[in-house]
Each structure stands twice: as structure tokens, then as C-alpha cells.
Write an enzyme that holds these catalytic residues in place. Structure first.
Site, PDB file in Angstrom:
ATOM      1  N   GLU A 138       0.841  -1.193   0.000  1.00 40.26           N
ATOM      2  CA  GLU A 138       0.000   0.000   0.000  1.00 40.26           C
ATOM      3  C   GLU A 138       0.878   1.245   0.000  1.00 40.26           C
ATOM      4  O   GLU A 138       1.768   1.386   0.850  1.00 40.26           O
ATOM      5  CB  GLU A 138      -0.886   0.050   1.253  1.00 40.26           C
ATOM      6  CG  GLU A 138      -2.054  -0.889   1.242  1.00 40.26           C
ATOM      7  CD  GLU A 138      -3.013  -0.599   2.395  1.00 40.26           C
ATOM      8  OE1 GLU A 138      -4.178  -1.005   2.296  1.00 40.26           O
ATOM      9  OE2 GLU A 138      -2.594   0.034   3.400  1.00 40.26           O
ATOM     10  N   CYS A 139       0.644   2.133  -0.947  1.00 43.26           N
ATOM     11  CA  CYS A 139       1.315   3.431  -1.017  1.00 43.26           C
ATOM     12  C   CYS A 139       2.837   3.268  -0.938  1.00 43.26           C
ATOM     13  O   CYS A 139       3.458   2.851  -1.911  1.00 43.26           O
ATOM     14  CB  CYS A 139       0.783   4.358   0.079  1.00 43.26           C
ATOM     15  SG  CYS A 139       1.057   6.117  -0.274  1.00 43.26           S
ATOM     16  N   GLY A 140       3.466   3.562   0.208  1.00 46.80           N
ATOM     17  CA  GLY A 140       4.911   3.385   0.299  1.00 46.80           C
ATOM     18  C   GLY A 140       5.332   1.958   0.040  1.00 46.80           C
ATOM     19  O   GLY A 140       6.383   1.709  -0.570  1.00 46.80           O
TER      20      GLY A 140
END
Length: 453
Positions: free
Chosen positions: A343-345
Site C-alpha cells: 500500500e502506497c509506500g
């Protein structure tokens, strides 16, 4: 890192009996008014008096709950009307059972939210306060104004959708004369002043581009929270604040989201720390085993059914991640037979490369073709609905998931098949669709709740 086998396994569908302790919503006209510092000071001050205090955070914030935990000694949970239905909100509110007092922190301004409602509201703190019957303590930064502060408070108290109004805490008071001027006008308008805090630049918590520096990175968090509690004890009427707390109607029964696998290897360090507490709690209480490991320490993922890389700050640690050979090799071996999700990073770390703020291209895991750049910063912020085009661990293709996106990275290359059709709070499509390749999936989308709760 330690195996998380000691966590109790319970049926998360069962909501414990709710004693409904009285609560308050700490809110403000906007961001930067002092809500978080005020909340932390109150949590610790009441805890020091021997009270069991349950913290909550309105909105999809993954940083403040860790500060709340440090101040209250009790896990804090997000309450968000846009992405959460009544059942999940009820399940989370039930976490206050056994507490003496609830202190919830609002996000942005008291009435700020989306213009289009989501699952149970617009995401505004005012909605959460009204739903659970918690009166509002309005934090006003009075720097640069005097009697006009009372007009602001009056508008918030008399809004047609106003929750019960407990009173006002004045922040950044310049001196005794300044305080008297504001107090007199508040009294004339029938508004209660619960505290008046002097201007103290030394008590400001450090920040970076996504908000506060993480609790675990604060150089001396315990001492900082202690100073905030002392400030509230000296300059606020804690007895009046506690007396103003109320409990409303009991919440609707519900459950926490189920785990995406039985054994979950969870990246957990300064680069990967943005996981909502209600998800981890739901996973554990449904019997899942969470196995934390540190990519920054070059640890390979432990043996598990799923590797989950949450969001965080990989752009600040890109050099160390590029050099983490054991982590990268272990992740690749896992992906040959079992699922990996970022997720994201975590999504950025699964890609081929990350260009850091200085323009240096850093090697990432290479399990997806994604190339991202933090050198070319652009804010991506808002609620999201993901319509899955392919399975995601714990969710079938076709599922609709509610979540949030908040980052400054730019996609330079995204050659893999899209993971989802993603729309914003207004239903408009956004280009960040996520990626999938084999057993590996990733997206800038932070999951908050599945469609069916």
C-alpha cells in the site's frame, strides 16, 4: 523481531457489552489550531488522575493514533463516516467499553468533509460527535485576534448541524490583557471558556510532509507529552472539561474487517508504519498471526501466507532499501508461490525504482514495473473507492473497497496490468489504478473498509 503469537484470538463479530462512557470531541475551525497537542495533553492529564481514557481519531489518519496510544496507554482507533458504515463505526466505538472517559480528536475543521456523502456521512468530526453524543471542545488559535474569536466560536456553536457544545479552549494567548478581552466577549455571547493556554513555541510537535513526525521517531515523546499535560493542568479547568463529557445512544452492533490471510508477514519499521489500528486488531482477533519484520534492517520476510507492506516513508530511506539484499531476495522467493501486497509506500517499494528528492534513482524490489519519483512532488489526497479488477489478498475481483490516498510521489512508469478502477469521493476516476503481476499487487490506495462490513 518478535512473533506476534501472544495476541488473543477472539471472534471479531462479537461486540463486547458497551458501558458507554462519557466522551468529548476535540475540534477546531481548521488544521494547525492545536487539536493534537490539546488532545495529547488532555489524554495524559486525565490518565495521571487515574482515569482510563479511550482515544479516538476522526478521519483516515495513520499517524495521530500512535501519539494517542503513547499519551493514553490505550489503543486509539479511527472513526470515519465517509469510508465506514454504521456497523464498523459501532464496533470501533465499543472499544471504549470499560473506560472512564472518551477523548476523540477531530480532523481539519469541525464541519469539514466531502461534498458527497459516503457510507454513513461526509467524514466530518461534527457527524461523529453527534452520532455518539460527544459534546465539542473547540480549540481556538487566538493569535492575531481578540473579541473576533468569540464570533468564530459562536458561529460554530450555532451551526444548524452543531453537536452539543461544551466550550472553548483558547490557544496561543499573548498575555493576561489578551485573555481578559476574549473571555469577556465569550461571556457576553454565552460561551464557556474551559482554558486559556499561553503562547509556547517550545511545545510544538515536529512535522514533515505527511504530517507529524511519527511517534516512534520523536526524540523524547514521553517528556513532550508530560509537558503538554502540565500545560493543561496549569491553564485549563480539567474538572469542568470532564463534567461536560456526555454519552449518547448505544452504537449499532458490527464487526471489524476480517484478515486477508492466516499468517501475515507485516513490514514494520520507520519506512513502513501506516497501518490503521482497526485492521490489525480485527486480523488478530479473528485468529490471524501477524509476524512483523524490518526491511530497513535487511530482514527477509518470515514464513507466512502473505507479505503485506504498508505505507510509510520509503522515499526517506530509499538508499537503505536499495541496499537491503536479504529483504529483496526473501521477498522474491515468497512471491514465487504466495501473495505479496503493498500500500502506497509499500507499493513504491515493490516497484523497479524510486527516484528520491535529490533525483537519484534507487533500486527497489522489482516485483512490479512501477517507477516513482519523489523529486517531482505533487500532492495526491482524498477518499477513494477501488473497484477491484483482480483479486487482492482477502478480497475477490469485483469487490468495492473504501479507502484513502495521501502522498506526494509521481508515477514515471506503470507497465503492469491495473489492479482496480479507482474513483474519488465525487465518483470521478483517478489515474492511480494500482498494479498487478503474478501474485504481487500494489496500490497507492490505503484500505479502510470493505464494502460489506
Amino acid at each position: 523481531m518478535q512473533d506476534d503469537k501472544t495476541q488473543p484470538a477472539r471472534d471479531s463479530a462479537a461486540v463486547p457489552p458497551m458501558t458507554r462512557p462519557p466522551g468529548l470531541m476535540i475540534a477546531a475551525p481548521g488544521s494547525g489550531s492545536g487539536k493534537t497537542t490539546m488532545t495529547l495533553g488532555l489524554l495524559r492529564a486525565f490518565r495521571d488522575e487515574g482515569l482510563v481514557v479511550q482515544p479516538f481519531k476522526n478521519g483516515p489518519d495513520y499517524i495521530d493514533p500512535a501519539f494517542h496510544l503513547a499519551a493514553a496507554g490505550r489503543p486509539s482507533f479511527n472513526l470515519d463516516g465517509w469510508s465506514m458504515g454504521e456497523g464498523l463505526l459501532g464496533a470501533l466505538a465499543s472499544r471504549a467499553s470499560g473506560a472512564d472517559l472518551v477523548i476523540a480528536e477531530g480532523s481539519m475543521g469541525l464541519y469539514d468533509g466531502t461534498s458527497t456523502p459516503g457510507r454513513s456521512g461526509r467524514g466530518a468530526a461534527s457527524e461523529i460527535a453527534r452520532r455518539f453524543g460527544w459534546p465539542v471542545v473547540l480549540v481556538l488559535d487566538v493569535g492575531g485576534q481578540a473579541q473576533s474569536a468569540a464570533a468564530t466560536a459562536l458561529g460554530f456553536a450555532r451551526h444548524p448541524e452543531a453537536p452539543d457544545f461544551a466550550g472553548v479552549i483558547l490557544n496561543n494567548v499573548a498575555g493576561a490583557r489578551h485573555e481578559v478581552m476574549i473571555r469577556r466577549e465569550m461571556a457576553r455571547l454565552g460561551l464557556t471558556v474551559l482554558g486559556a493556554l499561553p503562547r509556547r513555541s517550545d511545545l510544538v510537535l515536529p512535522e514533515r510532509h505527511l504530517g507529524l513526525v511519527q511517534a516512534g521517531e520523536h526524540p523524547d515523546l514521553e517528556a513532550a507529552i508530560g509537558r503538554l499535560a502540565a500545560l493543561l493542568r496549569d491553564h485549563a479547568d480539567l474538572d469542568a472539561i470532564r463534567t461536560a463529557a456526555r454519552a449518547g445512544a448505544p452504537p449499532v452492533a458490527g464487526r471489524l474487517p476480517p484478515p486477508p490471510a492466516q499468517r501475515i508477514a507485516l513490514a514494520a519499521d520507520a519506512a513502513f508504519s501506516f497501518t490503521y489500528p482497526h485492521l490489525l486488531t480485527g486480523w488478530r482477533e479473528a485468529g490471524a498471526v501477524i509476524l512483523p519484520f524490518s526491511p530497513l534492517a535487511d530482514e527477509a520476510p518470515p514464513e507466512a501466507d502473505l507479505v503485506w507492506l504498508p505505507g510509510g516513508y520509503p522515499e526517506l530511506h530509499a538508499g537503505r532499501l536499495a541496499a537491503a539484499e536479504s529483504f529483496r531476495a526473501g521477498l522474491s522467493r515468497h512471491a514465487e508461490t504466495r501473495a505479496v501486497h503493498g500500500e502506497c509506500g509499500g507499493y513504491m517499494a515493490l516497484g523497479t525504482a524510486l527516484v528520491d528528492a535529490k533525483g537519484e534513482r534507487r533500486r527497489m524490489a522489482g516485483l512490479l514495473g512501477l517507477v516513482t519519483s519523489y523529486e517531482r512532488r505533487r500532492l495526491h489526497l482524498g477518499y477513494r473507492t477501488a473497484h477491484l479488477l483482480a483479486p487482492l489478498p482477502g478480497h475477490d475481483a469485483g469487490a468495492r473497497l473504501a479507502g484513502h490516498e495521501f502522498h506526494y510521489s509521481t508515477i514515471l512508469d506503470q507497465p503492469d496490468a491495473p489492479l482496480a478502477r479507482v474513483t474519488d469521493a465525487e465518483g470521478n476516476p483517478v489515474p492511480e489504478t494500482g498494479s498487478r503481476r503474478g501474485r504481487v499487487t500494489g496500490s497507492f490506495f490505503h484500505l479502510v473498509a470493505p464494502e460489506a462490513e
